[in-house]
Design an enzyme around this catalytic site. Sequence first.
Site, PDB file in Angstrom:
ATOM      1  N   GLY A  59      19.536  -9.679 -15.673  1.00 26.06           N
ATOM      2  CA  GLY A  59      18.074  -9.607 -14.903  1.00 26.06           C
ATOM      3  C   GLY A  59      18.241  -9.028 -13.419  1.00 26.06           C
ATOM      4  O   GLY A  59      19.745  -9.519 -13.025  1.00 26.06           O
ATOM      5  N   GLY A  83      11.464  -3.095 -21.395  1.00 27.41           N
ATOM      6  CA  GLY A  83      12.841  -3.396 -21.143  1.00 27.41           C
ATOM      7  C   GLY A  83      13.928  -4.356 -22.275  1.00 27.41           C
ATOM      8  O   GLY A  83      12.695  -5.113 -23.404  1.00 27.41           O
ATOM      9  N   ASP A 135      15.030  -7.299 -22.272  1.00 33.18           N
ATOM     10  CA  ASP A 135      15.379  -8.231 -22.131  1.00 33.18           C
ATOM     11  C   ASP A 135      14.117  -8.853 -23.072  1.00 33.18           C
ATOM     12  O   ASP A 135      13.718 -10.030 -23.573  1.00 33.18           O
ATOM     13  CB  ASP A 135      14.920  -8.786 -20.918  1.00 33.18           C
ATOM     14  CG  ASP A 135      14.088  -9.069 -20.208  1.00 33.18           C
ATOM     15  OD1 ASP A 135      14.086  -7.404 -19.881  1.00 33.18           O
ATOM     16  OD2 ASP A 135      13.908  -9.269 -18.382  1.00 33.18           O
ATOM     17  N   THR A 174       1.487 -29.461   3.894  1.00 33.88           N
ATOM     18  CA  THR A 174       1.593 -28.402   3.960  1.00 33.88           C
ATOM     19  C   THR A 174       2.661 -28.156   2.900  1.00 33.88           C
ATOM     20  O   THR A 174       2.293 -27.343   2.390  1.00 33.88           O
ATOM     21  CB  THR A 174       2.451 -28.163   5.251  1.00 33.88           C
ATOM     22  OG1 THR A 174       1.604 -27.833   6.340  1.00 33.88           O
ATOM     23  CG2 THR A 174       2.542 -26.305   5.761  1.00 33.88           C
TER      24      THR A 174
END
Length: 261
Positions: free
Chosen positions: A8, A108, A110, A185
Site C-alpha cells: 500500500g 487498483g 488491492d 478536546t
Amino acid sequence: MFLAIDVGNTQTTIGLFDEEGASVHGWRMSTSRTDTSDMLDSRLHGFFSKDGLDLSSVDCAGLACVVPVLTRAWSKCLTDHLAQPPMVLTPGEWCGIDVDMPNPRSVGADRIANAVAAKRTYGAPVIVVDFGTATNIDVVDADGKYRGGAISPGLMLSASALFSRAAKLSSVPIEAPAHALGDTTETAVQSGIVVGAAAMAEGLVGRIKEELDIPEAPVIATGGLARTVSKATTLFTTVDPELTLRGIVDIYQMREERNPR
C-alpha cells in the site's frame, strides 16, 4: 509455501500461506518508495529469521502493489528467490471476477483482491470497507460482479491534515471514544476522526445498498485501522484483517486451476 504481499501507499503487509491456503504467519512494515530489491530481500530474511522460519520454503508468490516503482523492486527480489517471477496483479487481467465498470484497468489490484476474497468467503452480494491510506469501499453485486465503490481519504491522512494545521491536537491518540459527543478536546478529535469515519462508511454503504437493492449484503471491514473503527459502529458483519492477502492467494489458485503449469 505461498508468499502474498500487499504493498500500500503507507504500509506493506506480508502473509505466508500453506498449500491449503491457510495463513501461517504475517508481517507488516512501512512502505518506502526508496527501497531497492536488495533492501527488500534483507527485510524478508529478517522477518523469517526472527520467527524461526525458512525463506527457502517459499516456492511461489503473489504481489498486489499500488506503488509502481516498488512493483519492480519486489518482482526482482522475489524472482531472485523463486527462480521465476511472482504473480503480479495487474488491472485488466483475468482475476476470477467480472469487473462491471467502464474501465476495468483503472481498478487498483488491492481492491480486486478484496472483492475476490470477500466473494469466495462470504458469497455475493458483499461489501468491503478497507481502512488504509485511503478508505476504499468495494462492492460485489448479487450477480457476483465487481461494481466499483467509493474512495475517500483515510483516517491517518485526515488526522495528519488536521494535526499539521492545529499543533495542540497532535498528541491525540487515534482510538474510538466512548461516545460520539466529545466532552474534552481529545475525545472531540477522536469522535471527529474515528466516529466520523464510521459514520461516513455507514452513510455510503447505506446508499450503495439502496442503489443496488442489496439490503442484506454483509459488510466486511479490513485494513490496518479496521478494528479501531469497528468499535464505533455496528455496521460490520465481521473484521477480516487478512482479506486482501487471502484475495491474492485466491487469485493465484484460480489462475493455476485455469492454466496449470
